[in-house]
Design an enzyme around this catalytic site. Structure first.
Site, PDB file in Angstrom:
ATOM      1  N   CYS A 133       9.451  -0.653   2.890  1.00  0.00           N
ATOM      2  CA  CYS A 133       8.083  -0.886   3.360  1.00  0.00           C
ATOM      3  C   CYS A 133       7.840  -2.324   3.799  1.00  0.00           C
ATOM      4  O   CYS A 133       6.810  -2.615   4.411  1.00  0.00           O
ATOM      5  CB  CYS A 133       7.088  -0.480   2.284  1.00  0.00           C
ATOM      6  SG  CYS A 133       7.231   1.265   1.808  1.00  0.00           S
ATOM      7  N   HIS A 271       0.158  -3.706   2.503  1.00  0.00           N
ATOM      8  CA  HIS A 271       0.958  -2.489   2.433  1.00  0.00           C
ATOM      9  C   HIS A 271       0.083  -1.329   1.978  1.00  0.00           C
ATOM     10  O   HIS A 271      -0.539  -1.388   0.910  1.00  0.00           O
ATOM     11  CB  HIS A 271       2.117  -2.718   1.472  1.00  0.00           C
ATOM     12  CG  HIS A 271       2.945  -1.512   1.192  1.00  0.00           C
ATOM     13  ND1 HIS A 271       3.257  -0.581   2.152  1.00  0.00           N
ATOM     14  CD2 HIS A 271       3.528  -1.084   0.032  1.00  0.00           C
ATOM     15  CE1 HIS A 271       3.995   0.366   1.613  1.00  0.00           C
ATOM     16  NE2 HIS A 271       4.166   0.081   0.329  1.00  0.00           N
ATOM     17  N   ASN A 301       1.078   6.780   2.484  1.00  0.00           N
ATOM     18  CA  ASN A 301       1.990   5.640   2.531  1.00  0.00           C
ATOM     19  C   ASN A 301       2.946   5.856   3.698  1.00  0.00           C
ATOM     20  O   ASN A 301       3.846   6.690   3.631  1.00  0.00           O
ATOM     21  CB  ASN A 301       2.762   5.541   1.208  1.00  0.00           C
ATOM     22  CG  ASN A 301       3.732   4.370   1.173  1.00  0.00           C
ATOM     23  OD1 ASN A 301       4.053   3.779   2.204  1.00  0.00           O
ATOM     24  ND2 ASN A 301       4.207   4.036  -0.013  1.00  0.00           N
TER      25      ASN A 301
END
Length: 345
Positions: A133, A271, A301
């Site tokens: 990520c 994030h 996500n």
């Protein structure tokens, strides 16, 4: 090219703001697959409830890429709008950087596939893959330094198709992830004081988030497939501890190097992993949550793409004003984390 700065130093008036790297985001876009998967859809196959998912993650729905498509297809879909906003032709790109941990295949390069389909003939194809990520931030930092040397325009695309590496029978991972791509075009800027002010990157080896099989240590075999070793494994408590510690530390460090107090930063593009993590990080920073756009509620996500979905949302809603400061901050498997601090031109 990455640096790690101390986070325990108090801000001092003797710290002079650095000369920015004169680069800017001149275009952005995102691509979202058509298929929407709601929490109610997941409860048909997972031992969970829609309310439990919202309470633990803040996620209500996410996107799924069609089975006949791959990450490179999302990249190709995301790129044109970013290029058009920047007024850049694919032929004029000096590099195409693809940030993803769910690349099309081990070889050849996904960035090369994207470059070829875009017609970016003279661009250098670069793949950033194993910071998960945090891939997108590493890609932007690399692009910034290439622009300082000789490049004029670089396309960075952060994209992940986590649905392909998520065990559909695992409740821990099954509710979190969505598929998406985010693209930015980075160019040089002549606006005085604008650009990349500072950055902070760090890492600490951990196997708490991993895909065990498919590499040289545990090659693909009938046994690894049967034992579901090609799916993502994640220790939720370890992720929470790392994210809620490292993100605030890294943001403070980058702000310090930029000569800013964290409370002076206008926008926080973080994030998009879990709403509770975002809330905890902003609370630790003592900054209002309103400064941190949220896209995970409808996208989940989205891995490498998450930070860019938040940035693009703010750009399309005209929230970024000349002179505004903003940070991009993320943490990925490994653990690897980082923060970039910009001033808008």
């Amino acid at each position: 090219m990455t640096m790690v700065y101390a986070t325990d130093q108090p801000r001092s008036l003797s710290v002079r703001p650095p000369v920015p790297l004169p680069i800017t985001v001149s275009g952005s876009s995102i691509h979202l697959p058509d298929t929407v998967v709601t929490n109610a859809d997941l409860t048909r196959t997972l031992d969970t409830s829609a309310d439990w998912i919202v309470a633990r993650t803040g996620i209500r729905e996410r996107r799924r890429l069609a089975p006949e498509l791959a990450v490179s297809d999302m990249c190709i879909a995301a790129a044109p709008a970013a290029l058009a906003e920047a007024g850049i032709s694919a032929r004029d790109l000096d590099a195409v950087i693809v940030a993803t941990y769910t690349y099309d295949q081990p070889l050849p390069s996904t960035a090369l596939m994207v470059k070829d389909r875009l017609g970016a003939g003279r661009a250098l194809p670069i793949d950033i893959t194993q910071a998960a990520c945090a891939n997108g931030l590493q890609a932007i930092l690399l692009a910034a330094h290439l622009l300082q040397v000789s490049a004029q325009a670089i396309l960075v695309i952060a994209a992940d198709c986590a649905s392909r590496v998520t065990d559909p029978l695992n409740r821990t991972t099954g509710v979190f992830f969505g598929d998406a791509a985010g693209a930015v075009v980075l160019t040089r800027t002549e606006t005085t004081g604008a650009g990349l002010l500072a950055w902070d990157f760090g890492s600490q080896l951990s196997h708490d988030v991993e895909i065990r099989a498919g590499g040289s240590r545990l090659p693909t075999s009938a046994q690894t497939v049967a034992e579901r070793e090609h799916y993502l494994r994640m220790d939720g408590r370890a992720v929470w501890a790392a994210a809620t510690t490292r993100l605030p530390e890294s943001i403070r460090a980058a702000a310090y190097r930029a000569g800013l107090d964290v409370t002076e930063i206008d926008h926080f593009f973080l994030h998009q992993a879990n709403l509770n993590i975002l809330t905890a990080a902003m609370t630790e920073l003592e900054v209002p949550m309103q400064r941190a756009p949220v896209t995970l509620d409808t996208l989940g996500n989205t891995g490498s793409a998450g930070v860019l979905t938040a940035l693009h949302q703010a750009r399309t809603e005209d929230r970024l004003m000349p002179g505004d400061t903003y940070v991009l901050s993320a943490i990925g498997a490994g653990f690897q984390w980082g923060t970039l601090c910009f001033r808008q031109g």
